[in-house]
Design a protein around this motif. Structure first.
Motif, PDB file in Angstrom:
ATOM      1  N   PHE A 146      13.632   8.826   1.222  1.00  0.00           N
ATOM      2  CA  PHE A 146      13.836   8.282   2.566  1.00  0.00           C
ATOM      3  C   PHE A 146      12.476   8.331   3.257  1.00  0.00           C
ATOM      4  N   TYR A 147      11.874   7.162   3.506  1.00  0.00           N
ATOM      5  CA  TYR A 147      10.524   7.179   4.044  1.00  0.00           C
ATOM      6  C   TYR A 147      10.490   6.692   5.491  1.00  0.00           C
ATOM      7  N   ALA A 148       9.445   7.089   6.184  1.00  0.00           N
ATOM      8  CA  ALA A 148       9.330   6.860   7.622  1.00  0.00           C
ATOM      9  C   ALA A 148       9.103   5.395   7.947  1.00  0.00           C
ATOM     10  N   GLY A 149       9.690   4.965   9.070  1.00  0.00           N
ATOM     11  CA  GLY A 149       9.423   3.637   9.606  1.00  0.00           C
ATOM     12  C   GLY A 149      10.206   2.535   8.931  1.00  0.00           C
ATOM     13  N   GLU A 150       9.663   1.305   9.027  1.00  0.00           N
ATOM     14  CA  GLU A 150      10.287   0.133   8.429  1.00  0.00           C
ATOM     15  C   GLU A 150       9.747  -0.083   7.015  1.00  0.00           C
ATOM     16  N   ALA A 151      10.296  -1.065   6.330  1.00  0.00           N
ATOM     17  CA  ALA A 151       9.843  -1.328   4.964  1.00  0.00           C
ATOM     18  C   ALA A 151       8.408  -1.838   4.934  1.00  0.00           C
ATOM     19  N   ASP A 152       8.006  -2.614   5.968  1.00  0.00           N
ATOM     20  CA  ASP A 152       6.662  -3.199   6.046  1.00  0.00           C
ATOM     21  C   ASP A 152       6.317  -4.011   4.805  1.00  0.00           C
ATOM     22  N   SER A 153       7.340  -4.574   4.157  1.00  0.00           N
ATOM     23  CA  SER A 153       7.161  -5.358   2.932  1.00  0.00           C
ATOM     24  C   SER A 153       8.126  -6.536   2.936  1.00  0.00           C
ATOM     25  N   PRO A 154       7.767  -7.610   2.249  1.00  0.00           N
ATOM     26  CA  PRO A 154       8.732  -8.692   2.058  1.00  0.00           C
ATOM     27  C   PRO A 154       9.834  -8.248   1.103  1.00  0.00           C
ATOM     28  N   TRP A 155      10.930  -9.013   1.105  1.00  0.00           N
ATOM     29  CA  TRP A 155      12.012  -8.731   0.164  1.00  0.00           C
ATOM     30  C   TRP A 155      11.477  -8.635  -1.265  1.00  0.00           C
ATOM     31  N   SER A 156      11.887  -7.564  -1.955  1.00  0.00           N
ATOM     32  CA  SER A 156      11.605  -7.303  -3.366  1.00  0.00           C
ATOM     33  C   SER A 156      10.155  -6.919  -3.659  1.00  0.00           C
ATOM     34  N   LYS A 157       9.355  -6.735  -2.610  1.00  0.00           N
ATOM     35  CA  LYS A 157       7.948  -6.403  -2.805  1.00  0.00           C
ATOM     36  C   LYS A 157       7.633  -5.040  -2.187  1.00  0.00           C
ATOM     37  N   GLY A 158       6.507  -4.465  -2.602  1.00  0.00           N
ATOM     38  CA  GLY A 158       5.990  -3.272  -1.954  1.00  0.00           C
ATOM     39  C   GLY A 158       6.983  -2.135  -1.873  1.00  0.00           C
ATOM     40  N   LEU A 159       7.344  -1.757  -0.643  1.00  0.00           N
ATOM     41  CA  LEU A 159       8.273  -0.648  -0.416  1.00  0.00           C
ATOM     42  C   LEU A 159       9.670  -1.136  -0.038  1.00  0.00           C
ATOM     43  N   TRP A 160      10.018  -2.343  -0.433  1.00  0.00           N
ATOM     44  CA  TRP A 160      11.340  -2.858  -0.079  1.00  0.00           C
ATOM     45  C   TRP A 160      12.430  -1.922  -0.626  1.00  0.00           C
ATOM     46  N   PRO A 161      13.414  -1.519   0.200  1.00  0.00           N
ATOM     47  CA  PRO A 161      14.474  -0.607  -0.259  1.00  0.00           C
ATOM     48  C   PRO A 161      15.211  -1.165  -1.469  1.00  0.00           C
ATOM     49  N   HIS A 162      15.494  -0.302  -2.419  1.00  0.00           N
ATOM     50  CA  HIS A 162      16.195  -0.745  -3.612  1.00  0.00           C
ATOM     51  C   HIS A 162      16.725   0.462  -4.377  1.00  0.00           C
ATOM     52  N   MET A 163      17.514   0.148  -5.391  1.00  0.00           N
ATOM     53  CA  MET A 163      17.971   1.148  -6.343  1.00  0.00           C
ATOM     54  C   MET A 163      17.451   0.754  -7.712  1.00  0.00           C
ATOM     55  N   GLY A 164      17.034   1.722  -8.502  1.00  0.00           N
ATOM     56  CA  GLY A 164      16.485   1.401  -9.814  1.00  0.00           C
ATOM     57  C   GLY A 164      16.528   2.591 -10.749  1.00  0.00           C
ATOM     58  N   TRP A 165      15.890   2.430 -11.856  1.00  0.00           N
ATOM     59  CA  TRP A 165      15.801   3.477 -12.882  1.00  0.00           C
ATOM     60  C   TRP A 165      14.342   3.887 -12.979  1.00  0.00           C
ATOM     61  N   LEU A 166      14.054   5.161 -12.843  1.00  0.00           N
ATOM     62  CA  LEU A 166      12.675   5.636 -12.822  1.00  0.00           C
ATOM     63  C   LEU A 166      12.078   5.520 -14.218  1.00  0.00           C
ATOM     64  N   GLY A 167      11.041   4.675 -14.322  1.00  0.00           N
ATOM     65  CA  GLY A 167      10.447   4.390 -15.622  1.00  0.00           C
ATOM     66  C   GLY A 167       9.756   5.591 -16.239  1.00  0.00           C
ATOM     67  N   GLU A 168       9.052   6.381 -15.426  1.00  0.00           N
ATOM     68  CA  GLU A 168       8.367   7.575 -15.928  1.00  0.00           C
ATOM     69  C   GLU A 168       9.312   8.758 -15.796  1.00  0.00           C
TER      70      GLU A 168
END
Length: 632
Positions: free
Chosen positions: A272-294
């Protein structure tokens, strides 16, 4: 999803519908992005993590252009399968009029193109779908006659809060802890905390809480992680690994205190990070769910699926709850990934759109009763006497605040069933579109990406199927609410040509399930269960058989109180038609009598005990019309 969707996409999205890897839904979601000029462009977003269309306020299509470092107006290419940047930066100013009558009517990509793009992004985000943990999750979500993976007791997740040198946190750790864990919580306009939600919908069977760290100050400025030229999984996962190593080394956290699945993967892993996403959809820090590669492991606990999202200024629990449904419950999404419909359950479930609405984001709706049953939170009474000899009949009632459901299962397919529950506009369901008696058709061969044969279909009382037709996300005509014309029965066919509301099985056969005399909406809804049809003293069936085909009479079965069953078959000359009687026994149809001579005429007289029977006419060879007379 329309029939133009490719088979490959259908396979991938079908898999996505039954694994823990899923997408946050967006419809009419708005956010701002700072263009290179400094202007904060207002963007409307419709879709999910796998595919979304972005438009300006006037409806113009836009895409992020790496070369321009901002959003540019876009157009669909000649083949209709890609959005192409015009190279002209979008603005909040005048509507763009680029050879179309109105930007508001500007068409987007074809359905097939959306499906292909969703498939590609899904594979990029979740290339681990054959992982053992995911097989376990998929097995849990397979519909069955009994709840096979109860989730109850105390469950502990981890939430790491993060800020940056150029975006320090403004929401305090105690506020985040309350947001997640206080049973009585009303902060930021929410009706409850995340923990409070799961306590409420589980009837206090699941107590899901989160350990919250103090703020981790990221190694680099937020602008680094929010790089709009990179996919959201790139810098987000870099940030997540930083934070996890800090939690382990600097905080000395014991990861063995977290709830894990049978393979050791942490169930509730949140960032949970501070502020807004400050990114376009699907880019940068856009909120999402995924599988941690490392892979990260500590104290016997390892990473797997995660969610990362921004706090914003007014955090709402809806998205956190929806993603927790994926992470800790293994629940699937119940909306259409390509946007050709709203899915069948739409606003009536938190795994559809029931946690992202203007009001429901602060008070998410319940999961549908079937998902609650799979989690072990509901008891179910079987109404089909072919399966439950002691099935209740006549006038029944369903309590919207209780934790008991009714079910009518398919004797020939244990995974297919109708589930009945009462929904009242109060408590957790305050912001649902309707109230009354809800009927959900469950079928494991369906997928939420096919609106005309979904995994969970809501039988809309008004028969309009507005969500499937992309008209709305549910309305006041969807539940059975005492209107005389809204009985639930076999009468309306549900072949793909008509998409009707009915109680037929997906193979088109009548289920025998009927609900009538449904009371007006209230916390308790009463209704009559229709009588199961029985064979009259004498009944004549006329039909036609193809060579080596079979027919069931009466279809699909009948109840018999005991006595002598007689069956006489007369088929066409020159054919070899056979006759047999089958009884439902030990969850299967068993042959109890047969007449299989080498002629077209057969006769059976069988002394039958009380039970459930069906009579089969079969062609051993030849085809033509026949007449079957049944007596008892």
């Amino acid at each position: 999803m329309r029939t133009s969707m490719t088979i490959a996409a259908a396979m991938v999205l079908s898999l996505a519908a039954v694994t823990a890897e899923a997408a946050i839904p967006y419809q009419g979601h708005t956010y701002e992005f700072r263009q290179p000029s400094g202007e904060k462009l207002k963007i409307r977003l419709d879709g999910n993590d796998y595919y979304a269309e972005q438009r300006t306020e006037d409806g113009s299509l836009i895409v992020y252009d790496n070369a321009k470092h901002g959003f540019c107006y876009a157009h669909v290419n000649a083949t209709g399968d890609q959005l192409v940047s015009s190279g002209v930066l979008a603005t909040n100013g005048k509507p763009r009029m680029s050879g179309i009558a109105s930007a508001k009517s500007e068409p987007g990509l074809s359905t097939a193109a959306k499906a292909r793009l969703a498939q590609e992004r899904y594979q990029k985000m979740h290339g681990h779908t054959l992982d053992v943990a995911q097989r376990t999750t998929a097995a849990m979500m397979a519909p069955s006659a009994v709840a096979n993976a109860p989730v109850s007791g105390q469950m502990r997740g981890l939430t790491v809060i993060i800020d940056f040198s150029d975006a320090p946190g403004t929401i305090t750790k105690p506020q985040v802890e309350s947001f997640l864990n206080d049973p009585a919580y009303t902060g930021f306009g929410n009706a409850q905390s995340v923990r409070g939600y799961f306590l409420a919908v589980s009837g206090n069977k699941l107590d899901y809480s989160n350990t919250v760290t103090r703020y981790y100050r990221a190694k680099r400025p937020k602008t680094y992680y929010a790089d709009a030229s990179l996919d959201s999984g790139t810098r987000s996962q870099e940030l997540i690994m930083e934070a996890l190593n800090w939690v382990k080394s600097s905080e000395g956290f014991d990861f063995s205190t977290l709830s894990r699945d049978s393979t050791g993967h942490i169930k509730g892993l949140n960032f949970f990070y501070a502020g807004e996403a400050d990114s376009p959809w699907s880019k940068g820090l856009w909120p999402h769910m995924g599988w941690l590669g490392e892979r990260f492991c500590s104290n016997g606990a390892c990473t797997g699926s995660y969610q990362i999202s921004n706090m914003g200024q007014q955090p709402a629990i809806g998205t956190f709850v929806h993603e927790s449904g994926h992470l800790i419950m293994g629940w699937p999404d119940l909306y259409d990934y390509d946007g050709s419909s709203q899915g069948s359950v739409a606003d009536f479930c938190v795994m559809g759109f029931g946690g992202v609405g203007f009001q429901s984001q602060h008070r998410p709706t319940k999961p549908v009763g079937f998902l609650r049953y799979l989690a072990g939170w509901e008891t179910v009474t079987e109404l089909n006497p072919a399966i439950n000899r002691s099935a209740p009949t006549g006038r029944l009632s369903e309590d919207a605040s209780g934790h008991a459901l009714y079910r009518w299962s398919n004797p020939a397919n244990a995974a297919e069933a109708f589930y009945v529950e009462a929904i009242h506009k109060s408590e957790q369901n305050l912001y649902q579109p309707d109230q009354g008696l809800a009927v959900f058709h469950i079928d494991p061969t369906g997928t939420n990406t096919d609106e005309w044969h979904p995994y969970i279909q809501m039988e809309h009382a008004d028969g309009k199927r507005d969500p499937e037709n992309n008209v709305n996300r549910g309305d006041g005509g969807d539940l059975y609410d005492g209107v005389a014309t809204r009985a639930f029965n076999n009468n309306v066919p549900n072949a793909l040509a008509s998409h009707g509301t009915n109680s037929r099985w997906w193979n088109g056969y009548a289920s025998g399930f009927e609900l009538a005399n449904i009371s007006v909406p209230g916390k308790i809804v009463s209704f009559d269960v229709g009588a199961v049809p029985t064979v009259p003293a004498a009944n004549v069936y006329n039909g036609t058989l193809a060579n080596q085909a079979e027919a069931i009479h009466p279809n699909p079965w009948f109840e018999y109180k005991g006595g002598t069953l007689g069956a006489v078959l007369v088929g066409p000359a020159g054919t070899d038609f056979d006759l047999r009687i089958e009884k439902w026994s030990n969850a299967a149809w068993v042959k109890v009598a047969e007449s299989a001579g080498e002629t077209s005429q057969e006769k059976i007289s069988y002394v039958a005990a009380a039970g459930y029977y069906r009579i089969i006419v079969a062609s051993y060879s030849g085809a033509g019309n026949y007449k079957l007379t049944v007596t008892k």
